[in-house]
Scaffold this active site. Structure first.
Site, PDB file in Angstrom:
ATOM      1  N   TYR A  33      34.244  38.405  28.359  1.00  0.00           N
ATOM      2  CA  TYR A  33      34.364  39.851  28.226  1.00  0.00           C
ATOM      3  C   TYR A  33      35.541  40.386  29.017  1.00  0.00           C
ATOM      4  O   TYR A  33      36.138  39.671  29.825  1.00  0.00           O
ATOM      5  CB  TYR A  33      33.059  40.537  28.656  1.00  0.00           C
ATOM      6  CG  TYR A  33      32.831  40.623  30.156  1.00  0.00           C
ATOM      7  CD1 TYR A  33      32.505  39.498  30.902  1.00  0.00           C
ATOM      8  CD2 TYR A  33      32.952  41.835  30.835  1.00  0.00           C
ATOM      9  CE1 TYR A  33      32.294  39.583  32.280  1.00  0.00           C
ATOM     10  CE2 TYR A  33      32.732  41.928  32.203  1.00  0.00           C
ATOM     11  CZ  TYR A  33      32.414  40.797  32.924  1.00  0.00           C
ATOM     12  OH  TYR A  33      32.207  40.881  34.272  1.00  0.00           O
ATOM     13  N   LYS A 151      36.158  34.779  32.746  1.00  0.00           N
ATOM     14  CA  LYS A 151      35.339  36.005  32.776  1.00  0.00           C
ATOM     15  C   LYS A 151      34.213  35.901  31.749  1.00  0.00           C
ATOM     16  O   LYS A 151      34.289  36.468  30.648  1.00  0.00           O
ATOM     17  CB  LYS A 151      36.230  37.228  32.508  1.00  0.00           C
ATOM     18  CG  LYS A 151      35.610  38.534  32.947  1.00  0.00           C
ATOM     19  CD  LYS A 151      36.659  39.625  33.055  1.00  0.00           C
ATOM     20  CE  LYS A 151      36.064  40.993  33.296  1.00  0.00           C
ATOM     21  NZ  LYS A 151      35.348  41.136  34.562  1.00  0.00           N
ATOM     22  N   GLU A 183      34.275  36.949  46.713  1.00  0.00           N
ATOM     23  CA  GLU A 183      34.595  38.261  46.124  1.00  0.00           C
ATOM     24  C   GLU A 183      33.330  39.097  46.067  1.00  0.00           C
ATOM     25  O   GLU A 183      32.245  38.639  46.429  1.00  0.00           O
ATOM     26  CB  GLU A 183      35.214  38.092  44.737  1.00  0.00           C
ATOM     27  CG  GLU A 183      34.335  37.345  43.758  1.00  0.00           C
ATOM     28  CD  GLU A 183      35.036  37.035  42.429  1.00  0.00           C
ATOM     29  OE1 GLU A 183      35.941  37.776  42.015  1.00  0.00           O
ATOM     30  OE2 GLU A 183      34.627  36.037  41.793  1.00  0.00           O
ATOM     31  N   LEU A 207      37.471  35.522  40.298  1.00  0.00           N
ATOM     32  CA  LEU A 207      38.081  36.058  39.085  1.00  0.00           C
ATOM     33  C   LEU A 207      39.484  36.565  39.433  1.00  0.00           C
ATOM     34  O   LEU A 207      39.680  37.180  40.485  1.00  0.00           O
ATOM     35  CB  LEU A 207      37.240  37.216  38.529  1.00  0.00           C
ATOM     36  CG  LEU A 207      37.768  37.709  37.185  1.00  0.00           C
ATOM     37  CD1 LEU A 207      37.426  36.711  36.076  1.00  0.00           C
ATOM     38  CD2 LEU A 207      37.224  39.071  36.848  1.00  0.00           C
TER      39      LEU A 207
HETATM   40  N1  PDD Z   1      34.357  43.254  36.863  1.00  0.00           N
HETATM   41  N2  PDD Z   1      35.640  39.834  40.409  1.00  0.00           N
HETATM   42  C1  PDD Z   1      34.568  39.905  39.609  1.00  0.00           C
HETATM   43  C2  PDD Z   1      33.446  38.950  39.832  1.00  0.00           C
HETATM   44  C3  PDD Z   1      34.509  40.856  38.576  1.00  0.00           C
HETATM   45  O1  PDD Z   1      33.422  40.908  37.778  1.00  0.00           O
HETATM   46  C4  PDD Z   1      35.587  41.771  38.417  1.00  0.00           C
HETATM   47  C5  PDD Z   1      35.604  42.811  37.327  1.00  0.00           C
HETATM   48  C6  PDD Z   1      36.690  41.666  39.291  1.00  0.00           C
HETATM   49  C7  PDD Z   1      37.882  42.571  39.176  1.00  0.00           C
HETATM   50  O2  PDD Z   1      38.650  42.285  38.045  1.00  0.00           O
HETATM   51  P1  PDD Z   1      39.526  43.425  37.339  1.00  0.00           P
HETATM   52  O3  PDD Z   1      40.388  44.002  38.398  1.00  0.00           O
HETATM   53  O4  PDD Z   1      40.332  42.685  36.321  1.00  0.00           O
HETATM   54  O5  PDD Z   1      38.563  44.401  36.776  1.00  0.00           O
HETATM   55  C8  PDD Z   1      36.681  40.671  40.259  1.00  0.00           C
HETATM   56  C9  PDD Z   1      34.291  44.206  35.778  1.00  0.00           C
HETATM   57  C10 PDD Z   1      34.907  45.510  36.110  1.00  0.00           C
HETATM   58  C11 PDD Z   1      32.834  44.319  35.317  1.00  0.00           C
HETATM   59  O6  PDD Z   1      32.199  43.286  35.261  1.00  0.00           O
HETATM   60  O7  PDD Z   1      32.376  45.417  34.985  1.00  0.00           O
END
Ligand code: PDD
Length: 287
Positions: A33, A151, A183, A207
Site C-alpha cells: 500500500y 510497505k 521506527e 520503511l
Molecule cells: N505510514 N514507517 C512506517 C512503519 C510507516 O508505516 C510509515 C508510513 C512511515 C513513513 O513513511 P512515509 O513518510 O512515506 O509516509 C515510516 C503510513 C502513513 C500509514 O501507514 O498510514
C-alpha cells in the site's frame, strides 16, 4: 457523504465497492500500500510514493495493474470527485483473488492483481493541534518481520503497538530492537541534539519514508547536520528534541519518551521549523 472509491478499473460509491473473500490480502496479508497526502487539493510527493510502490511490488514479485501515469490520474480523479482539500489517498494493490486458498502464489497470467484506492478527508491536517502540543511516546519491542522496507498491509503489530501506547496514556509507540529504536508504528523516528538530526540509516529494518527523504534534504539545506545511525532509548530520552515523520503527520514533534520529558516538555524549535519548511516546500512541488 458517500465517497467515490476506485476498485479494479471502476469508480464506485463506497458501499458498492467489493473485493473477493479469496483475495490474497484478506487471507495472507499479501498486498502492498501507499498513503499520499493532499494539501490544497494537490498530491504531496506523488512521484516518491509511486517509486516506492514499484519497489514494493518488485520485491514481492507482484505485477503492477497499471502505469504510474494511470495511477496519478486515478489519484487526481478521486481527489476531484470527493472534493478533498486536505486529506489522504490510500492505495492498495494485492496479488489478487485466485478463487481458493493456497500458500503458493497464483499464476500472474490468470490472476489479476486487485487495486483499491479511496480518499480520507482530513480538514486541518496541516494545522494539526497535535503539532502544537507534541506526542507522548512509549517504547515497545519491535516484533515485526524482517522486511520492513516493503510497505505491506501486514499491520497487526503496529496496530497492537498503537493500542499499547493508548493503554499507557501515550499517543504512539517507538519500536526497539537490540536496544536501538527502529521506527514509530506508522512513522520514522528522529532525535535532535544541538544542531544535529539523528535518525536510523535505511536498511531492511525500517520503511524508507518518503517524508523522511524530503525532511533530511530540507534539514541539510537549512544547515542542520544529519547523522544517519542507530540511537538507543536512553540516548533518545536525554535528547534535546525528537520528532516523527510520515505522509499523514508530516513532521510531528515528540515531547515525552517513556515518561521522560524532552527539553522543557514542549515541541522543540528545530522540529517545528522542519515542519514549517516541509509544509512550505512540499506544497510548492505538489501536483
Ligand atoms: N505510514 N514507517 C512506517 C512503519 C510507516 O508505516 C510509515 C508510513 C512511515 C513513513 O513513511 P512515509 O513518510 O512515506 O509516509 C515510516 C503510513 C502513513 C500509514 O501507514 O498510514
Amino acid at each position: 457523504m458517500t465517497r467515490t472509491v476506485y476498485v479494479n478499473g471502476e469508480y464506485l460509491p463506497e458501499h458498492e465497492a467489493k473485493v473477493s473473500i479469496f483475495d490474497r490480502a484478506f487471507l495472507m496479508a499479501d498486498g502492498v500500500y501507499e498513503v499520499t497526502s493532499v494539501l490544497e487539493g494537490k498530491l504531496i510527493d506523488f512521484a516518491g510514493h509511486a517509486k516506492r510502490l514499484e519497489r514494493s511490488l518488485t520485491e514481492l514479485d507482484m505485477r503492477a495493474p497499471c502505469t504510474t501515469d494511470e495511477l496519478l490520474e486515478i489519484h487526481r480523479e478521486l481527489v476531484r470527485v470527493n472534493d478533498i482539500d486536505e486529506g489522504l489517498v490510500y492505495l492498495q494493490i494485492t496479488r489478487g483473488a485466485p478463487g481458493d486458498r493456497d500458500f503458493v502464489f497464483p499464476d500472474p497470467e490468470t490472476t489479476e492483481p486487485t487495486i483499491v484506492l479511496f480518499t480520507q478527508n482530513k480538514p486541518g491536517l496541516a494545522d494539526s493541534p497535535a503539532a502544537k502540543t507534541g506526542l507522548k511516546i512509549v517504547t515497545i519491542e519491535d516484533q515485526r518481520w524482517g522486511r520492513r522496507d516493503i510497505k505491506t498491509v501486514q499491520l497487526l503489530y503496529p496496530s497492537m503497538g498503537k493500542m499499547m501506547a493508548k493503554k499507557a496514556g501515550c499517543d504512539d509507540a517507538w519500536m526497539v530492537e537490540d536496544g536501538f529504536v527502529t521506527e514509530g508504528t506508522s512513522n520514522n523516528a528522529y532525535i535532535v541534539k544541538g544542531n544535529k538530526i539523528i535518525t536510523r540509516a535505511l536498511s531492511n529494518d525500517i520503511l524508507h519514508g518518503i517524508t523522511r527523504a524530503a525532511v533530511l534534504r530540507f534539514a541539510r539545506e537549512a544547515q542542520m547536520e544529519v547523522e544517519e545511525r542507530n540511537f538507543s532509548v536512553e540516548e533518545a530520552k536525554s535528547a534535546d528534541e525528537a520528532f516523527v515523520t510520515s505522509a499523514s503527520a508530516f513532521v510531528m514533534p515528540v515531547v515525552e519518551i517513556d515518561g521522560a520529558a524532552l527539553g522543557d516538555g514542549t515541541p522543540g524549535r528545530r522540529s517545528l521549523r522542519l515542519r514549517e519548511i516541509y509544509l512550505e516546500e512540499s506544497l510548492k512541488a505538489a501536483i
